[in-house]
Design an enzyme around this catalytic site. Structure first.
Site, PDB file in Angstrom:
ATOM      1  N   TYR A  14     -60.680 122.092 -98.095  1.00 58.03           N
ATOM      2  CA  TYR A  14     -61.444 122.297 -96.091  1.00 58.03           C
ATOM      3  C   TYR A  14     -59.786 122.989 -95.692  1.00 58.03           C
ATOM      4  O   TYR A  14     -59.019 121.781 -95.633  1.00 58.03           O
ATOM      5  CB  TYR A  14     -61.944 121.145 -96.384  1.00 58.03           C
ATOM      6  CG  TYR A  14     -62.275 121.051 -95.558  1.00 58.03           C
ATOM      7  CD1 TYR A  14     -63.766 121.469 -94.312  1.00 58.03           C
ATOM      8  CD2 TYR A  14     -62.670 120.434 -94.382  1.00 58.03           C
ATOM      9  CE1 TYR A  14     -63.838 121.932 -93.435  1.00 58.03           C
ATOM     10  CE2 TYR A  14     -62.708 120.127 -92.717  1.00 58.03           C
ATOM     11  CZ  TYR A  14     -64.684 120.787 -92.556  1.00 58.03           C
ATOM     12  OH  TYR A  14     -64.116 120.252 -91.891  1.00 58.03           O
ATOM     13  N   LYS A  67     -72.010 115.293 -93.672  1.00 59.96           N
ATOM     14  CA  LYS A  67     -72.920 117.144 -94.509  1.00 59.96           C
ATOM     15  C   LYS A  67     -73.614 116.639 -94.770  1.00 59.96           C
ATOM     16  O   LYS A  67     -74.797 115.172 -94.298  1.00 59.96           O
ATOM     17  CB  LYS A  67     -72.054 117.556 -94.853  1.00 59.96           C
ATOM     18  CG  LYS A  67     -70.212 118.081 -94.193  1.00 59.96           C
ATOM     19  CD  LYS A  67     -70.091 118.826 -93.516  1.00 59.96           C
ATOM     20  CE  LYS A  67     -68.972 118.806 -92.541  1.00 59.96           C
ATOM     21  NZ  LYS A  67     -68.237 119.083 -92.953  1.00 59.96           N
ATOM     22  N   ASP A 110     -63.246 115.754-103.527  1.00 62.68           N
ATOM     23  CA  ASP A 110     -63.661 115.924-102.459  1.00 62.68           C
ATOM     24  C   ASP A 110     -65.146 116.525-102.524  1.00 62.68           C
ATOM     25  O   ASP A 110     -65.207 118.378-103.087  1.00 62.68           O
ATOM     26  CB  ASP A 110     -63.296 117.065-101.404  1.00 62.68           C
ATOM     27  CG  ASP A 110     -64.312 116.710-100.243  1.00 62.68           C
ATOM     28  OD1 ASP A 110     -65.271 116.472-100.223  1.00 62.68           O
ATOM     29  OD2 ASP A 110     -63.653 117.384 -99.461  1.00 62.68           O
ATOM     30  N   ARG A 145     -64.000  94.944 -88.307  1.00 59.20           N
ATOM     31  CA  ARG A 145     -62.307  96.374 -88.838  1.00 59.20           C
ATOM     32  C   ARG A 145     -62.424  96.281 -90.624  1.00 59.20           C
ATOM     33  O   ARG A 145     -62.085  96.451 -91.119  1.00 59.20           O
ATOM     34  CB  ARG A 145     -61.182  96.741 -87.892  1.00 59.20           C
ATOM     35  CG  ARG A 145     -60.903  97.305 -88.115  1.00 59.20           C
ATOM     36  CD  ARG A 145     -59.584  97.611 -87.289  1.00 59.20           C
ATOM     37  NE  ARG A 145     -58.825  96.847 -86.048  1.00 59.20           N
ATOM     38  CZ  ARG A 145     -57.800  95.569 -87.025  1.00 59.20           C
ATOM     39  NH1 ARG A 145     -57.345  95.871 -88.280  1.00 59.20           N
ATOM     40  NH2 ARG A 145     -57.520  95.522 -86.052  1.00 59.20           N
TER      41      ARG A 145
HETATM   42  C1  LIG Z   1     -67.048 118.496 -93.003  1.00 56.41           C
HETATM   43  C2  LIG Z   1     -65.652 118.995 -94.555  1.00 56.41           C
HETATM   44  C3  LIG Z   1     -65.213 117.795 -94.594  1.00 56.41           C
HETATM   45  C4  LIG Z   1     -64.480 116.870 -93.377  1.00 56.41           C
HETATM   46  O1  LIG Z   1     -65.512 115.744 -93.022  1.00 56.41           O
HETATM   47  P1  LIG Z   1     -65.431 115.443 -90.887  1.00 56.41           P
HETATM   48  O2  LIG Z   1     -66.807 114.564 -91.469  1.00 56.41           O
HETATM   49  O3  LIG Z   1     -66.074 116.441 -90.268  1.00 56.41           O
HETATM   50  O4  LIG Z   1     -64.230 114.900 -91.052  1.00 56.41           O
HETATM   51  C5  LIG Z   1     -63.899 117.398 -95.426  1.00 56.41           C
HETATM   52  N1  LIG Z   1     -64.402 118.132 -96.471  1.00 56.41           N
HETATM   53  C6  LIG Z   1     -65.034 119.089 -96.736  1.00 56.41           C
HETATM   54  C7  LIG Z   1     -65.367 119.575 -97.864  1.00 56.41           C
HETATM   55  C8  LIG Z   1     -66.145 118.791 -95.780  1.00 56.41           C
HETATM   56  O5  LIG Z   1     -67.253 120.386 -95.907  1.00 56.41           O
END
Ligand SMILES: *Cc1c(COP(=O)(O)O)cnc(C)c1O
Length: 406
Positions: A120, A219, A194, A55
């Site tokens: 998001y 993604k 992000d 961890r």
């Molecule tokens: C999918 C996504 C998230 C969240 O990511 P997860 O891996 O599903 O927890 C956050 N920000 C954006 C822009 C996303 O497309």
């Protein structure tokens, strides 16, 4: 500096010594044995001195982290079990004034989050939750309106955290990352970007002055729709350390197998994203000329409102692989009928995959909003989102042509 294409292929490799594997092995151990107690003691006292417990730190995930850091820059990358876990830790750290600052009476505790209205959906919920727990206020702003962002950042209590995405979901509105990082810096705020939609192939926000960059590795970084993961990268070494400590508290670690898959995916990030961007531009141009399409949202189109901002900061000739369009006069029923005719493009509410994916924001990412709230954001009931994959563009166009012909 080698090109990102080269860095992506080589970063995070174990130094090739004789007899060592050329790729990081999947190490599933949760504990490391130390024959000498002094060595164990040193390892327990400092992460740098060796592995102790998974961890805190583990080698397969560290190889992925090293590769992400090589692509994003910054002082350290920390991998998480999902993009939301990475955002959670980054926001906790950015909101934390830090023991040093607090003791020295330096940086005041950030009691404010300035956040983009188009974040998001799960991130919006997380921001509200963290604000309620920490007593911070939240100021929601149109992130393209730099005047409004500056006013929000300067409003009492000054400083705090600025949170935004560079390309928004689903309408692909473009934020000016450099200007926003500068505004945050001038106000004594910490910026969290992000960059999931943009990837380090299109932009490196830390080099533009951001404090943290966060990705959903689910993604584009992973890229194959087979790993749930996230990563946060901090510009400052102490912030990267805080991210690691926070992850150890939350236990929101990436698993070794997912770390392996994420690194495996990262190797081809430049190739995939380049092709996905090309396909997105081709699809956007084709859709813009289709009689059933009322409007296309893609910053690569000449007439798009965000084109100049995108061209000024993204890799030349690249405008992202996400696009959206409004089916003329359509609501849920017409959109469903259209999407059900697709045979190549998949109906999947995710993005960044090698396969082209179509999603209906009104029942997926923006389901929690009322039609009126969606309309206020500009998201109509006929809006379809596309995440361009790496298939042949002609096949994708033929698929959409068939789906729209009904
Ligand atoms: C999918 C996504 C998230 C969240 O990511 P997860 O891996 O599903 O927890 C956050 N920000 C954006 C822009 C996303 O497309």
């Amino acid at each position: 500096m080698p090109s990102l294409h080269t860095t992506a292929v080589h970063a995070g490799h174990i130094a090739p010594k004789p007899g060592q594997p050329s790729n990081p092995p999947i190490v599933t151990a949760t504990g490391w044995s130390h024959p000498e107690m002094e060595a164990l003691d040193a390892a327990l006292g400092s992460v740098e001195a060796g592995y102790v417990y998974a961890r805190n730190a583990a080698p397969t995930q560290e190889a992925f982290e090293a590769a992400v850091q090589a692509l994003e820059g910054g002082a350290g990358a920390v991998a998480f079990a999902s993009g939301m876990a990475a955002l959670h830790a980054a926001l906790l750290c950015a909101l934390d004034p830090g023991p040093v600052a607090a003791a020295s009476g330096g940086r005041p505790p950030p009691r404010k989050i300035v956040a983009a209205t188009e974040l998001y959906g799960a991130t919006q919920t997380l921001v509200k939750h963290l604000a309620a727990l920490s007593g911070a206020s939240v100021l929601w702003v149109d992130i393209r309106d730099l005047g409004a962002v500056g006013t929000a950042l300067r409003a009492e209590p000054a400083g705090g955290v600025l949170l935004f995405e560079i390309i928004s979901n689903p309408l692909c509105r473009v934020a000016d990352a450099r200007a926003l990082a500068a505004l945050a810096g001038a106000a004594g705020a910490r910026s969290v970007v992000d960059s999931t939609f943009t990837t380090p192939y299109l932009i490196q926000p830390l080099a533009l002055g951001a404090g943290y960059v966060v990705h959903s590795a689910t993604k584009y970084l992973g890229g194959h729709g087979d790993v749930l993961g996230g990563v946060a990268v901090a510009a400052q070494g102490e912030d990267a350390e805080a991210l690691r400590r926070t992850r150890a508290q939350l236990g929101s670690n990436l698993s070794p197998f997912d770390g392996y898959l994420a690194l495996r995916g990262l190797r081809t990030l430049p190739l995939r994203v380049r092709e996905q961007n090309r396909n997105a531009l081709g699809l956007a141009q084709w859709l813009a000329a289709h009689p059933r399409v009322a409007r296309v949202y893609y910053p690569g189109l000449l007439e798009d409102e965000g084109r100049a901002r995108a061209a000024a900061q993204l890799r030349p000739g690249h405008f992202g692989a996400m696009l959206a369009f409004d089916l003329a006069g359509a609501g849920r029923a017409e959109v469903f009928a259209c999407l059900e005719r697709l045979r190549v493009i998949q109906r999947i509410a995710s993005l960044g995959d090698v396969a082209t994916l179509a999603a209906y924001p009104a029942h997926a990412s923006h389901r929690a909003l009322t039609p009126q709230q969606r309309a206020a954001l500009g998201i109509g009931e006929g809006c379809i989102r596309i995440s361009a994959g790496i298939e042949d563009l002609d096949d994708l166009i033929a698929d959409l042509a068939w789906a729209l012909a009904a």
